[in-house]
Each structure stands twice: as C-alpha cells, then as structure tokens.
Design an enzyme around this catalytic site. Structure first.
Site, PDB file in Angstrom:
ATOM      1  N   LYS A 127       0.839  -1.212   0.000  1.00  0.00           N
ATOM      2  CA  LYS A 127       0.000   0.000   0.000  1.00  0.00           C
ATOM      3  C   LYS A 127       0.871   1.258   0.000  1.00  0.00           C
ATOM      4  CE  LYS A 127      -2.087  -1.190   3.865  1.00  0.00           C
ATOM      5  NZ  LYS A 127      -1.389  -2.466   4.149  1.00  0.00           N
TER       6      LYS A 127
ATOM      7  N   ARG B 166     -10.315   0.870   7.895  1.00  0.00           N
ATOM      8  CA  ARG B 166      -9.890  -0.467   8.282  1.00  0.00           C
ATOM      9  C   ARG B 166     -10.962  -1.199   9.066  1.00  0.00           C
ATOM     10  NH1 ARG B 166      -3.903   0.370   8.258  1.00  0.00           N
ATOM     11  NH2 ARG B 166      -2.918  -1.491   9.024  1.00  0.00           N
TER      12      ARG B 166
ATOM     13  N   ARG C  90      11.686  -4.991   5.358  1.00  0.00           N
ATOM     14  CA  ARG C  90      11.476  -3.587   4.975  1.00  0.00           C
ATOM     15  C   ARG C  90      12.339  -2.633   5.799  1.00  0.00           C
ATOM     16  NH1 ARG C  90       5.511  -1.567   5.540  1.00  0.00           N
ATOM     17  NH2 ARG C  90       5.681  -2.642   7.522  1.00  0.00           N
TER      18      ARG C  90
ATOM     19  N   ARG D 259      10.675  -0.456  11.434  1.00  0.00           N
ATOM     20  CA  ARG D 259       9.542  -0.221  12.319  1.00  0.00           C
ATOM     21  C   ARG D 259       9.503  -1.208  13.485  1.00  0.00           C
ATOM     22  NH1 ARG D 259       4.428   0.468   8.368  1.00  0.00           N
ATOM     23  NH2 ARG D 259       3.525  -0.891   9.962  1.00  0.00           N
TER      24      ARG D 259
ATOM     25  N   ARG E 181      -1.256  -8.598  13.004  1.00  0.00           N
ATOM     26  CA  ARG E 181      -1.768  -7.604  12.043  1.00  0.00           C
ATOM     27  C   ARG E 181      -2.536  -8.293  10.920  1.00  0.00           C
ATOM     28  NH1 ARG E 181       3.850  -4.865  11.126  1.00  0.00           N
ATOM     29  NH2 ARG E 181       2.875  -3.903   9.298  1.00  0.00           N
TER      30      ARG E 181
END
Ligand code: AP5
Length: 229
Positions: A24, A99, A138, A172, A183
């Site tokens: 996203k 969400r 990431r 993160r 998640r």
C-alpha cells in the site's frame, strides 16, 4: 463568469486495501508522484503522533506494537485533522484507512456531506504467507521516508537513499514476525469485509499484488487513469 463549457472536477478519493506488506505504502507513493495526489497513511500519522508524544500517540503506541487496531475514535480524529489541510484539495490516496466498518461508514458520511464519494477502492491481492518476509525485510530512509527491502528493493548505491541521498535508515517496531501475524489476523477479521462494502457501492477494483513492484504499479496506474478521467 461561467461560460457553460466548464467541466466540474471532483476531488479524487482512492482507497488502497490490503494486508500488511501488500504494498500500500510503496504504491501510494508512486501514485502520488504520477497523478499529483496526496498519500494519506493513517499508519504514518499514528507513528508521527507516537513520536511527538501527543495524547493520541500515547494511547496508540502499545496497541500498534501489539498488532491490533487503534480505536476508531483516535484514527478518525487524526484523519479529520489531516483532511482539513488545503493540500488535499485535488485528491487523496488513503493508505491503511478505512480499516473497520465504523471507519468506512464515517468516511462515506464525511464525503456525502460535501457532495463527494469514494472514487475507487483498490484491493491489493496477495498471499498471506509471503507477507512476513516482505514486512520483516522492509526499511526506510530516516530523512525522506522512501521505502526499501532487503531483497526486493535495495538502494542503487548501498547505504545511500536513491531519492534524497540520506545515509540513515530505520525499521519499524511492529515489523517482527509475531506482530505481523497479529496484524494479518486483524486485517482478515476487521478490514477484509470492507471489500464487499465497496463492491456493493460499485467502486471496487482488484490488482494482483504478488507481481513485482513495477508490474503492480502499471496495473494500478491503468485503473487510476481510468477512474479519474
Ligand atoms: P500501517 O502503517 O498502515 O501498516 P500495515 O497496514 O500493516 O501495512 P504496512 O505498512 O506494513 O504494509 P504496506 O502494505 O504499506 O507495504 P509496503 O508498501 O511498506 O499500520 C500500522 C499499525 O497502525 C496497525 O497495525 C494499527 O495498529 C495502526 N493503524 C494504522 N491505520 C489504522 C486504522 N485506519 N485504524 C486502526 N489502526 C490503524 O511494502 C512492504 C515491503 O515489501 C517493502 O519493503 C516494499 O519494498 C516491499 N514490497 C512492496 N511491494 C512489493 C512487491 N510487489 N514485491 C516485492 N516486494 C514488495
């Protein structure tokens, strides 16, 4: 004075739906550059609130670290603040919002109140099994936020951001396998049902987001070009 030939242009409201790691943020930044829209990521807004230590940030921190969803009340408050800024006038790419059914209803009401509606909700379709690897690999540039991945997208010159030349990168706190599993659960329980909501409104689009980043961007770009004519 009106000439009678003006075409009314409505601000574009695009929604990117997809589980953690679907791409996203990566795709929203690419669409932002290509179409001149503003990326609006509730995850980024919440992380900024956490970093600043605002009351919303203090309430959100532990929830985010657990992988659960922050309350609709807090998310809607920070989103409303951001939407009130003038730079969103041309249009927005909502990344990570809505969400929950409550957030989707609040967005529909907000837009209806100003004579607007969602332009398109685009579902990035991926296999959950690949998402842990995408998320745990990431990292982002600490200066400009450009996103990278240990395997799929490294800076052209190791240790230097392609976009701004920055040399510091960060990862993160919620990008570990355990939190990603939570998640993903939250996505399937609370967010995936929104796909049917937007299909019902006739604005749902789907993209195979298991392709490489540029191929996904090509498919998404075609959709956005079509729906924003
Ligand atoms: P948020 O920040 O929104 O995180 P997320 O939804 O879990 O999504 P990610 O940012 O992890 O993934 P992404 O889809 O953006 O993937 P990316 O492009 O980075 O939310 C974090 C937390 O905040 C939530 O858990 C919740 O607590 C809270 N929150 C946020 N919004 C909320 C809301 N509305 N309501 C309630 N709570 C909220 O890509 C991942 C990696 O893969 C990158 O390294 C990238 O380079 C790579 N990659 C991307 N695409 C590809 C591809 N096609 N092939 C190979 N690699 C790829």
């Amino acid at each position: 004075m009106p000439t009678g030939t003006e075409v009314e242009t409505r601000p574009v409201v695009l929604i990117l739906l997809g589980p953690p790691g679907a791409g996203k943020g990566t795709q929203a930044r690419m669409l932002e550059e290509r179409f001149g829209l503003v990326q609006l990521s509730t995850g980024d807004l919440l992380r900024a609130a956490v970093a600043e230590g605002t009351p919303a940030g203090l309430a959100a921190k532990a929830v985010m670290e657990s992988g659960a969803l922050v309350s609709d009340e807090i998310v809607l408050e920070i989103l409303a603040e951001r939407m009130a800024r003038p730079d969103v006038a041309r249009g927005v790419i909502l990344d990570g919002f809505p969400r929950t059914a409550g957030q989707a209803a609040a967005l529909d009401t907000l837009l209806a109140g100003v004579g607007q509606a969602v332009t398109a909700a685009i579902s990035l379709e991926v296999d959950d099994a690949a998402m842990v690897g995408r998320v745990s690999g990431r990292f982002t540039c600490a200066a400009c936020g450009e996103g990278y991945h240990d395997e799929h997208k490294q800076p052209a010159v190791a240790g230097t951001c392609d976009k701004c030349g920055g040399t510091e990168f960060k990862r993160r706190a919620d990008d570990n396998a355990e939190t990603v599993a939570e998640r993903l659960k939250a996505y399937h329980a609370q967010t995936a049902p929104l796909i049917a909501h937007y299909a019902g409104l006739g604005v749902l689009e789907r993209v195979d987001a298991m392709q490489d980043i540029d191929a996904v961007a090509g498919g998404l770009g075609d959709i956005v070009a079509r729906v924003t004519v």
